[in-house]
Design an enzyme around this catalytic site. Sequence first.
Site, short mmCIF file in Angstrom:
data_model
loop_
_atom_site.label_atom_id
_atom_site.label_comp_id
_atom_site.label_asym_id
_atom_site.label_seq_id
_atom_site.Cartn_x
_atom_site.Cartn_y
_atom_site.Cartn_z
N ASN A 108 1.29 10.33 12.65
CA ASN A 108 -0.09 10.46 12.18
C ASN A 108 -0.90 9.17 12.32
OD1 ASN A 108 -2.31 11.38 10.17
ND2 ASN A 108 -1.36 9.62 9.14
N ASP A 125 4.86 -1.00 11.90
CA ASP A 125 3.57 -1.50 12.37
C ASP A 125 3.46 -1.17 13.87
OD1 ASP A 125 1.34 -2.82 13.19
OD2 ASP A 125 1.82 -4.72 12.21
N LYS A 166 -7.15 9.86 22.53
CA LYS A 166 -6.64 11.18 22.11
C LYS A 166 -6.39 12.08 23.32
CE LYS A 166 -6.41 10.34 17.67
NZ LYS A 166 -5.13 10.20 16.97
N TYR A 200 -11.75 5.82 21.70
CA TYR A 200 -10.95 6.67 20.79
C TYR A 200 -10.75 8.04 21.43
CZ TYR A 200 -9.82 9.38 16.55
OH TYR A 200 -9.23 10.21 15.61
N LYS A 253 0.86 -1.21 0.00
CA LYS A 253 0.00 0.00 0.00
C LYS A 253 0.89 1.25 0.00
CE LYS A 253 -3.82 -1.63 2.94
NZ LYS A 253 -4.45 -1.32 4.23
N1 NAP Z 1 -10.36 11.89 9.93
C1 NAP Z 1 -10.65 12.66 10.96
O1 NAP Z 1 -11.73 13.28 11.06
C2 NAP Z 1 -9.63 12.83 12.06
C3 NAP Z 1 -9.85 13.83 13.00
C4 NAP Z 1 -8.92 14.01 14.03
C5 NAP Z 1 -7.80 13.20 14.08
N2 NAP Z 1 -7.63 12.22 13.15
C6 NAP Z 1 -6.40 11.41 13.26
O2 NAP Z 1 -5.67 11.53 12.07
C7 NAP Z 1 -4.82 10.40 11.90
C8 NAP Z 1 -4.95 9.87 10.48
O3 NAP Z 1 -6.28 9.45 10.31
P1 NAP Z 1 -7.06 9.45 8.91
O4 NAP Z 1 -8.33 10.16 9.15
O5 NAP Z 1 -6.18 9.84 7.81
O6 NAP Z 1 -7.42 7.90 8.85
P2 NAP Z 1 -7.02 6.72 7.85
O7 NAP Z 1 -7.30 7.16 6.46
O8 NAP Z 1 -7.70 5.53 8.39
O9 NAP Z 1 -5.44 6.59 8.04
C9 NAP Z 1 -4.88 5.95 9.16
C10 NAP Z 1 -3.47 5.53 8.84
O10 NAP Z 1 -2.91 4.90 10.00
C11 NAP Z 1 -2.38 3.64 9.59
N3 NAP Z 1 -2.36 2.66 10.67
C12 NAP Z 1 -3.41 2.13 11.33
N4 NAP Z 1 -2.99 1.20 12.21
C13 NAP Z 1 -1.64 1.15 12.08
C14 NAP Z 1 -0.63 0.37 12.69
N5 NAP Z 1 -0.91 -0.59 13.60
N6 NAP Z 1 0.66 0.59 12.34
C15 NAP Z 1 0.97 1.51 11.40
N7 NAP Z 1 0.05 2.26 10.77
C16 NAP Z 1 -1.24 2.08 11.11
C17 NAP Z 1 -3.29 3.19 8.46
O11 NAP Z 1 -2.68 2.14 7.72
P3 NAP Z 1 -3.59 1.09 6.88
O12 NAP Z 1 -4.07 1.83 5.66
O13 NAP Z 1 -2.66 -0.02 6.58
O14 NAP Z 1 -4.74 0.71 7.76
C18 NAP Z 1 -3.40 4.49 7.71
O15 NAP Z 1 -2.25 4.71 6.95
C19 NAP Z 1 -5.25 9.40 12.98
O16 NAP Z 1 -4.36 9.50 14.07
C20 NAP Z 1 -6.63 9.91 13.38
O17 NAP Z 1 -6.96 9.55 14.70
C21 NAP Z 1 -8.50 12.02 12.13
#
Ligand code: NAP
Length: 326
Positions: free
Chosen positions: A111, A85, A201, A197, A59
Site C-alpha cells: 500500500n 523504508d 501508477k 504520480y 508512528k
Molecule cells: N488517497 C487517495 O485518493 C488514493 C487513491 C488511489 C490510490 N492511492 C494510493 O493508496 C496508497 C496509500 O495512500 P494514502 O492515501 O493512504 O496516503 P497516506 O495517508 O499518505 O499514506 C501513505 C503511506 O505510505 C507510507 N510511505 C511513504 N513513503 C514511504 C517509504 N519510502 N517507505 C515506506 N512507507 C512509505 C507513509 O508513511 P509516512 O506516514 O511515514 O509518510 C504512509 O504510511 C498509496 O499507494 C496511494 O498512491 C490513494
Amino acid sequence: MPNFFYSQFFVTPKLPKKDLSCQTIIVTGANVGLGFEAAKHFANMRAERVILACRDQQKGNVAADQIRQSSLLAAKTHLEVWPLDLSSYASIEAFGKKVNTLTRLDAVVANAGILTKQFKLMEGNESTITVNVISTILMGLLVLPKLRESAKANKKDGVLTFVGSEVYTMAKFTEQNSDKLLATLNSPEKSNMGDRYNVSKLLLLFAVRELAKQNPVSDQNPVLISVLTPGFCKSSVFRDTGFGSKMMNFMAIIMGRETEVGSRTLVDAAVGKHGRNEHGEFLWDNKPAPPTGFVPSEKGQRIQKKLWSELNGKLEEAVPGVTATV
Ligand SMILES: NC(=O)c1ccc[n+]([C@@H]2O[C@H](COP(=O)([O-])OP(=O)(O)OC[C@H]3O[C@@H](n4cnc5c(N)ncnc54)[C@H](OP(=O)(O)O)[C@@H]3O)[C@@H](O)[C@H]2O)c1
C-alpha cells in the site's frame, strides 16, 4: 471500466464478511491513511497476526496502539510494527529476510506510496518511481516465496495485492517512446512532475500485470497477484503537492471517500474474494475492471515487456538473485 464520477458519487464499496482466524497479513504504509484503516479491519476480522510495515517505528507503534484500543476483537490480534523504508533497498532486503522467518503468511498489501512534485533521486531513480514502482515490486518479489510456501502448506491461496490507482488512465506518459524508459524518467530537465504520480501508477499496473503473467496461479504456485484502486479518498497523500494539495483536499471534500471506506477495497482484494479470477486483474470497486485503451493495446503490451526487462535490471542491482523468485 467503471466511470470515475459514477464510482465516486454512487458506489460505496462493502467490507467483505470473512473470519481471518489463524491468518497473518502484512500491510505496508500502515501507520496512516488507507493502510492504517485496512490493518484495523484485518484485526477486527480476527486475523491472528497483522504486521504494520512502516518507515517510522514510532508512528507505527502509535498506529498499532490505536488499533488495539479500537475494539475488544482488535485487542486480541498480535499487532507488530516492522521497519520498511521503500527509499532504501537495504531496508527492503532486511524486511524480506525477516518475512522469510514467518511460519505463516496469507496476504501482503503493498500500500505504501508517495505523490510529490519535487524532483529528487532515491537509490538512483526519481523518488516516485523508486517508491511506487521499483521498491514496491522489489518488496513483492521478496515476499513471494513465503506466500507460496505458506499457501501450499495451508492449502489456501495466498494474496499479493498492490495499491494502484485509476489515475493511470490520465497519464500523458510523454516518455513512452524513449529507448530507455526508466533512465528518461530520471532526467530532471525532461521530467514532468505534474504527470509523474499518474505515470508511476501506470508503470505499477504494467509491472503487476507482467508479474502475474509470469507467475500463473496453479496448485504449485497458489498466489493471487492483483492491483487495486481504492478510489479517490480523503487522506494525507497530497501533502507534498504544494498548492495542488489545497485543491485536492477541496475536491476530496466534495467527492472523496472516507479513508475507511476506501480501505475496504484493500481488504476485499487481500481476502481473495474473487478467487483465482482476480489473478492479474485491476480491481475497481471490488470487481475486476480490465484496462481498456493504451494498456492492452499492442503498444502498451510492448511497453509492458520493455518496462519489465528494465525493471529486472534495477531489481537485480538492488538485490542480486531476486528475480529468480519469479
Ligand atoms: N488517497 C487517495 O485518493 C488514493 C487513491 C488511489 C490510490 N492511492 C494510493 O493508496 C496508497 C496509500 O495512500 P494514502 O492515501 O493512504 O496516503 P497516506 O495517508 O499518505 O499514506 C501513505 C503511506 O505510505 C507510507 N510511505 C511513504 N513513503 C514511504 C517509504 N519510502 N517507505 C515506506 N512507507 C512509505 C507513509 O508513511 P509516512 O506516514 O511515514 O509518510 C504512509 O504510511 C498509496 O499507494 C496511494 O498512491 C490513494
